[in-house]
Write a protein that holds these residues in place. Structure first.
Motif, PDB file in Angstrom:
ATOM      1  N   ALA A 129       3.585  -4.623   0.875  1.00 30.61           N
ATOM      2  CA  ALA A 129       4.321  -5.054  -0.661  1.00 30.61           C
ATOM      3  C   ALA A 129       4.457  -4.360  -1.748  1.00 30.61           C
ATOM      4  CB  ALA A 129       3.785  -6.448  -0.167  1.00 30.61           C
ATOM      5  N   GLY A 130       3.428  -4.212  -1.847  1.00 28.79           N
ATOM      6  CA  GLY A 130       3.194  -3.719  -3.248  1.00 28.79           C
ATOM      7  C   GLY A 130       3.395  -2.062  -3.053  1.00 28.79           C
ATOM      8  N   ASN A 131       4.427  -1.841  -2.403  1.00 24.59           N
ATOM      9  CA  ASN A 131       5.531  -0.513  -2.247  1.00 24.59           C
ATOM     10  C   ASN A 131       6.111  -0.258  -3.517  1.00 24.59           C
ATOM     11  OD1 ASN A 131       3.728  -0.178   0.240  1.00 24.59           O
ATOM     12  ND2 ASN A 131       5.597   0.597   1.051  1.00 24.59           N
ATOM     13  N   GLN A 132       6.195  -1.420  -3.900  1.00 23.33           N
ATOM     14  CA  GLN A 132       7.549  -1.087  -4.999  1.00 23.33           C
ATOM     15  C   GLN A 132       6.669  -1.039  -6.253  1.00 23.33           C
ATOM     16  OE1 GLN A 132       9.436  -5.377  -5.119  1.00 23.33           O
ATOM     17  NE2 GLN A 132      11.682  -4.257  -5.857  1.00 23.33           N
ATOM     18  N   LEU A 133       5.234  -1.666  -6.470  1.00 27.80           N
ATOM     19  CA  LEU A 133       4.545  -0.584  -7.881  1.00 27.80           C
ATOM     20  C   LEU A 133       4.174   0.305  -7.048  1.00 27.80           C
ATOM     21  CD1 LEU A 133       2.079  -3.977  -7.862  1.00 27.80           C
ATOM     22  CD2 LEU A 133       3.654  -3.047  -9.540  1.00 27.80           C
ATOM     23  N   ARG A 134       3.724   0.794  -6.000  1.00 29.42           N
ATOM     24  CA  ARG A 134       3.564   2.491  -5.849  1.00 29.42           C
ATOM     25  C   ARG A 134       4.714   3.642  -6.224  1.00 29.42           C
ATOM     26  NH1 ARG A 134       2.243   3.019  -0.134  1.00 29.42           N
ATOM     27  NH2 ARG A 134       1.970   4.674  -0.407  1.00 29.42           N
TER      28      ARG A 134
END
Length: 458
Positions: A449-454
């Motif tokens: 789920a953190g890939n949008q931030l990554r």
């Protein structure tokens, strides 16, 4: 008097804005992204939570500073029409009784500035032809420039605030996966309640904007922001965490997968609603003829319905597509299943994502060019729904594959308010990057789920 007051107001606002530029132009969202990236890569969820809260609090201060300037400039927009009317009633400088004396005085002043005689005469010729309407237009240009500057700052603050909110949600999601709690409602019942409420609130915003009622719009937008933020962290994220935990032992369970997909969609809707509330609260500080409010009122007016114009194509399964491959050739299809694997290839500098989708023992490939499919959170283990056109010989895939499509959001925005919202929020928050016709569950870990931030795709 009105034209003079208008001019002084613009000059004073410009001076104050530029003197306080460090107060409201805080570090850009890219800096926040780098900070979040390190914590996600190291799976330091408590530190990510702390960083998200710090950035969020900082952005709240930044947005408050921006709001003060928005309100000040808003009053100038209100004076603008009065000043323009006043300008029409004034005499041009050349019509004044003492104009010759004024002209001689200006000529002497320009001569002291060591300008050439030719330049001085050119400047005085402009003065001869100057009208109050010209002055009013010049002031309008200055006001519009200041407005663009403050709106750019407001957008940057809102985008950073959304990154911080996403970081908090991702951190709490991963923490909750490790320490699950029982929930009183089922995922299906929770999602139905939330989505129904969001639909109604967004419908009321659509109506208020079409009526150009900025006070009503502001009230609905404020409530939407508060409700969405609360439901995101108190309801949606815990449900996503519980389902992620349950699916660890049953990754191919279709019922759990569909529930996880549904909650993932709810999370994205809540994040979008929060971004919409932030953006409209800012827009409503301006009068209805100012660019910021007019942008949203025009989007709402163009959208012919309050809901979504997007319709998923014919829904099927991997097994059904494989058994009807000949008949399915060239036809749009929607497929749901678990992402078994994702590979990113490069062909002539073109990134190609190959997503293998599995359900009930059957697998098909889905492919899309120029997009890294995992950049938005679609990762191995996700339960997904994707739409595309089936090809028995896909050039990008090198074999049979579902060629994923992108939603024509700007075209859809002419019919659907939901798509218009997504278009309007492009610079603040993107629920699905690149307009990909896909949805998926939230997945825990450093690649989830953190890939949008990554990848900076929010």
């Amino acid at each position: 008097m009105w034209l003079r007051r208008y001019a002084l107001g613009i000059a004073d606002s410009g001076r104050m804005m530029r003197e306080s530029i460090n107060d409201w132009t805080l570090p850009p969202s890219a800096d926040d992204q780098i900070r979040f990236l390190h914590e996600i890569q190291d799976a330091k969820w408590l530190k990510l939570l702390e960083a998200g809260r710090e950035v969020r609090d900082s952005r709240v201060e930044g947005m408050a500073a921006v709001a003060l300037h928005e309100e000040r400039l808003s009053s100038l927009w209100s004076q603008r029409s009065i000043a323009t009317k006043a300008a029409r009633q004034l005499n041009a400088p050349s019509q004044l009784d003492d104009y010759n004396a004024i002209r001689d005085s200006m000529k002497a002043a320009l001569s002291e500035a060591e300008l050439s005689a030719e330049d001085i005469e050119a400047a005085l010729d402009l003065l001869d032809e100057l009208t109050p309407a010209d002055a009013s237009r010049t002031l309008d240009e200055a006001l519009k420039q200041l407005t663009e500057e403050i709106q750019s700052a407001a957008t940057e603050q809102a985008r950073s605030a959304m990154a911080a909110t996403l970081a908090i949600a991702v951190a709490r999601f991963n923490i909750a996966v490790e320490s699950p709690k029982s929930l009183a409602t089922s995922p299906d019942a929770y999602a139905e309640t939330v989505l129904s409420d969001l639909d109604e609130r967004e419908r009321k915003l659509w109506q208020a904007l079409r009526a150009e009622d900025r006070f009503l719009t502001w009230g609905i937008a404020r409530d939407l922001r508060e409700v969405a933020g609360r439901r995101l962290l108190v309801g949606a994220v815990p449900h996503a965490a519980q389902l992620a935990r349950q699916r660890t032992d049953a990754p191919d369970d279709g019922e759990l997968g569909e529930q996880a997909l549904l909650i993932g969609s709810v999370i994205r809707r809540l994040l979008r609603a929060l971004a919409l509330g932030l953006s409209l609260e800012s827009a409503c500080r301006w009068p209805t003829d100012a660019p910021s409010f007019r942008f949203w009122s025009q989007l709402a007016t163009r959208a012919s319905r309050s809901g979504s114009a997007w319709r998923w194509p014919f829904r099927t399964t991997p097994a059904n597509i494989l058994s009807t491959a000949t008949r399915s050739e060239g036809r749009p299809r929607t497929v749901e299943g678990r992402v078994a694997s994702i590979s990113i290839r490069h062909r002539a500098r073109k990134a190609i994502s190959l997503v293998t989708i599995e359900r009930d023992g059957a697998q098909i490939d889905a492919v899309i060019g120029y997009i890294k499919a995992d950049s938005g959170g679609l990762v191995p283990g996700s339960w997904c729904r994707v739409a595309g056109v089936w090809r028995n010989e896909s050039t990008d895939a090198g074999g049979p594959a579902l060629e994923l499509q992108r939603m024509a959001l700007r075209d859809l925005a002419r019919d659907g308010w939901h798509e218009a919202i997504t278009v309007g929020l492009t610079s603040v928050y993107n629920p699905i990057s690149h307009g990909l016709a896909a949805e998926w569950s939230w997945e825990p870990g450093t690649n989830g789920a953190g890939n949008q931030l990554r990848y900076g795709t929010w």
